[in-house]
Design an enzyme around this catalytic site. Structure first.
Site, short mmCIF file in Angstrom:
data_model
loop_
_atom_site.label_atom_id
_atom_site.label_comp_id
_atom_site.label_asym_id
_atom_site.label_seq_id
_atom_site.Cartn_x
_atom_site.Cartn_y
_atom_site.Cartn_z
N ASP A 1 10.91 -43.51 7.28
CA ASP A 1 11.49 -44.84 7.14
C ASP A 1 10.74 -45.56 6.03
OD1 ASP A 1 12.98 -47.21 7.82
OD2 ASP A 1 11.19 -47.92 8.88
N ASP B 1 10.67 -49.54 5.32
CA ASP B 1 10.06 -50.81 5.69
C ASP B 1 9.15 -50.65 6.90
OD1 ASP B 1 11.70 -52.01 3.72
OD2 ASP B 1 13.36 -52.10 5.14
N GLY C 1 14.98 -52.23 11.91
CA GLY C 1 15.43 -50.87 11.69
C GLY C 1 16.93 -50.67 11.66
N ARG D 1 22.18 -54.06 8.31
CA ARG D 1 22.28 -55.52 8.32
C ARG D 1 23.36 -56.03 9.27
NH1 ARG D 1 22.07 -55.85 2.73
NH2 ARG D 1 24.28 -56.28 2.62
N SER E 1 17.92 -50.10 4.65
CA SER E 1 17.92 -51.15 3.63
C SER E 1 18.85 -50.82 2.47
CB SER E 1 16.50 -51.35 3.10
OG SER E 1 16.50 -52.25 2.01
N ASN F 1 18.26 -52.13 -0.33
CA ASN F 1 17.39 -52.31 -1.49
C ASN F 1 16.38 -51.18 -1.64
OD1 ASN F 1 18.45 -55.05 -2.01
ND2 ASN F 1 17.47 -55.50 -0.06
N ASP G 1 8.57 -47.00 12.39
CA ASP G 1 7.85 -48.09 13.04
C ASP G 1 8.77 -48.93 13.92
OD1 ASP G 1 8.03 -51.08 11.17
OD2 ASP G 1 9.21 -49.29 10.76
#
Length: 255
Positions: free
Chosen positions: A23, A25, A73, A76, A151, A153, A209
Site C-alpha cells: 500500500d 499511504d 484505505g 474515495r 489513491s 494520486n 496499514d
C-alpha cells in the site's frame, strides 16, 4: 524470476514468497495524515453547511476515529458513502464531473481530491525511510514489487518522492476504474497487483496499514498480510486479518 526460500526468510516473510505488494499511504509515504486532514476539511465544510440549513448540531469529522473506521484505505467514493452512512446521510451518487463540493458522493469526493492535491503541492510528501530501506532490500534479494493503492494520486506521489523506480507495477484508483476492480476491503486490487507481477497470490505478501487493506489481503489468500501499525491499532489490524504486525517495515529486516 524465482526466489529461494532462504532469501524470503531473510525479510521476515514465509518460505516461497516471490513478490511484495505495498500500500502507499501510511506504508511507504507519510500521506495518510494528508488524506485524513483532507477528509476532515471536506466533510467539516459539508457538515457545517448542512447543520446551518437544518438547525441540527454540527458534529465535526474525527480525523482519528472516523478516518480509521470509515475511510482509511478505501476508494474515495466508497469512503465518502461509508462515512455519510455512519451519520445517517444519503446523497445521490452524482457523476465524475460534478463540481467539487457539490452535495453528491462524487462532488464531495472531487473536493477531497482537490484538497489532497493542494496539500501535496504546498507541503510535499515524505517517505518512511524504513519502508524504502525494506523495499530496496527485497528487490536486491530478487523479489518483485508493486504498489497497490486506492489513491488517484499514486503516480504523482511516487514521482514526487523519487521512489517510482522501486516498483515493477502500479495498481491505483485509475487502474481500478478502468478494469472495474472493487476497492478494498475486496481483494481485487491486490490480486491485480500479483497478476501484474506474474505471481500467484499464495506466493505474494501484502503490506498494509489500513483495516480495510488488511481485510483485502486476508480475503485474497495471500502468503502473509503484514500490518503496519502507524496509529496504535495493532490489535485491530490483527482482528481484521493481519498475520504479522510491525511498527515499521525495517523491523522485518531483523527477523
Amino acid at each position: 524470476m524465482t526466489t529461494s526460500p532462504a532469501l524470503a526468510t531473510r525479510f521476515g516473510l514465509p518460505d516461497g514468497v516471490e513478490a511484495c505488494l505495498f500500500d502507499l499511504d501510511g506504508v511507504l509515504t507519510r500521506t495518510a495524515t494528508v488524506h485524513a486532514a483532507a477528509w476532515k476539511e471536506m466533510f467539516d465544510a459539508f457538515l457545517r453547511a448542512r447543520a446551518e440549513q437544518s438547525g441540527e448540531a454540527f458534529v465535526a469529522f474525527d480525523p482519528d476515529h472516523d478516518y480509521e473506521a470509515y475511510v482509511d484505505g478505501m476508494p474515495r467514493a466508497d469512503g465518502t458513502r461509508s462515512f455519510l452512512a455512519s451519520r445517517g446521510i444519503d446523497l445521490p451518487e452524482g457523476s465524475d464531473d460534478d463540481a467539487p463540493g457539490s452535495a453528491t458522493v462524487a462532488g464531495l469526493g472531487n473536493l477531497k481530491n482537490e484538497i489532497v492535491v493542494r496539500r501535496i503541492r504546498e507541503d510535499g510528501v515524505a517517505v518512511y525511510d524504513g519502508s524504502v530501506e525494506y523495499v530496496r532490500a527485497v528487490r536486491a534479494g530478487g523479489l518483485r514489487t508493486a504498489v497497490v493503492s486506492s489513491s488517484a494520486n499514486t503516480a504523482d506521489v511516487l514521482r514526487v518522492t523519487g521512489i517510482e523506480d522501486l516498483f515493477d507495477a502500479r495498481i491505483d484508483a485509475g487502474v481500478a476504474r478502468e478494469r472495474n476492480l472493487r476497492g478494498k476491503p475486496a481483494p481485487d486490487t491486490f490480486l491485480a497487483g500479483a497478476a501484474a507481477l506474474d505471481v500467484p497470490a499464495r506466493k505474494a505478501a501484502v503490506f498494509e496499514d489500513a483495516l480495510a487493506g488488511v481485510e483485502a489481503g486476508h480475503a485474497g489468500g495471500f502468503a502473509v498480510v503484514v500490518g503496519v501499525d502507524r496509529s496504535d491499532q495493532a490489535e485491530a489490524l490483527r482482528a481484521h486479518g493481519a498475520d504479522v504486525v510491525v511498527a515499521d517495515l525495517s523491523d522485518l529486516l531483523d527477523r
